[in-house]
Write an enzyme that holds these catalytic residues in place. Structure first.
Site, short mmCIF file in Angstrom:
data_model
loop_
_atom_site.label_atom_id
_atom_site.label_comp_id
_atom_site.label_asym_id
_atom_site.label_seq_id
_atom_site.Cartn_x
_atom_site.Cartn_y
_atom_site.Cartn_z
N CYS A 156 -10.32 172.66 35.03
CA CYS A 156 -9.79 173.08 33.74
C CYS A 156 -10.41 172.27 32.60
O CYS A 156 -10.86 171.14 32.78
CB CYS A 156 -8.27 173.00 33.71
SG CYS A 156 -7.63 171.38 33.32
N CYS A 188 -9.15 170.68 30.11
CA CYS A 188 -8.55 169.39 29.75
C CYS A 188 -9.01 168.28 30.69
O CYS A 188 -8.98 167.10 30.33
CB CYS A 188 -7.04 169.47 29.66
SG CYS A 188 -6.17 169.85 31.18
#
Length: 136
Positions: free
Chosen positions: A46, A48
Site C-alpha cells: 500500500c 502508506c
C-alpha cells in the site's frame, strides 16, 4: 498474493538497511524467541507503506538506542509468516503496514496502520525512537 517482481524493491527497501526477512512461521517464532528487543515490520504494497512506514522504520534506526533485532514479514506475500507475527500482536487487529516492538518475546509497543497512514515518516520514526528509548 503479489508477484515476486512487484514486491522485490519493497522488500529491499528494508532488507538493504539490515532487516531480516522472515518468510515462515518457524522463522518468526525463532526471531521472537531471541533475548532482547525485536522490531517486526509488517511490510505492505500500500502507498502508506512506501510514503510513511518503510521510511519511518529506516529513519528510526538512526537513534542511539535501537532494537537488538530488526525483522520484516510481507503482508499479501508471506502469509504463514505474517499470520505467525500477527498472532503475537494480539489484542491488536491485523493491519498492514504495522510495526511491533517486542522485548524478550513480549509485545511492548505497537503501531497500527491508523497510526501510520497520513502521518509523515518523521513522526513515525520519532514514535519508534521513543519506544526504543523506553525498552531498548
Amino acid at each position: 498474493m503479489y508477484p515476486a517482481e512487484l514486491v522485490k524493491p519493497m522488500r529491499e527497501d528494508l532488507t538493504n538497511v539490515g532487516f531480516e526477512e522472515l518468510q515462515t512461521a518457524e522463522a518468526v517464532e525463532a526471531a521472537l524467541a531471541k533475548e532482547g528487543t525485536t522490531l517486526v515490520v509488517v511490510n505492505s504494497v500500500c502507498g502508506c507503506a512506501a510514503a510513511n512506514a518503510r521510511p519511518g522504520a529506516r529513519q528510526s534506526l538512526q537513534n542511539a538506542k535501537r532494537p537488538d533485532h530488526i525483522v520484516t514479514v510481507f503482508a499479501g506475500v508471506d502469509r504463514e509468516a505474517v499470520d505467525a507475527a500477527r498472532a503475537h500482536m494480539v489484542p491488536f487487529p491485523p493491519s498492514s503496514p504495522s510495526m511491533a516492538l517486542f522485548k524478550n518475546g513480549e509485545l511492548v509497543h505497537m503501531l497500527e496502520r491508523h497510526h501510520i497512514e497520513g502521518r509523515p515518516a518523521e513522526l513515525i520514526s520519532e514514535n519508534l525512537m521513543d519506544a526504543y528509548n523506553d525498552h531498548c
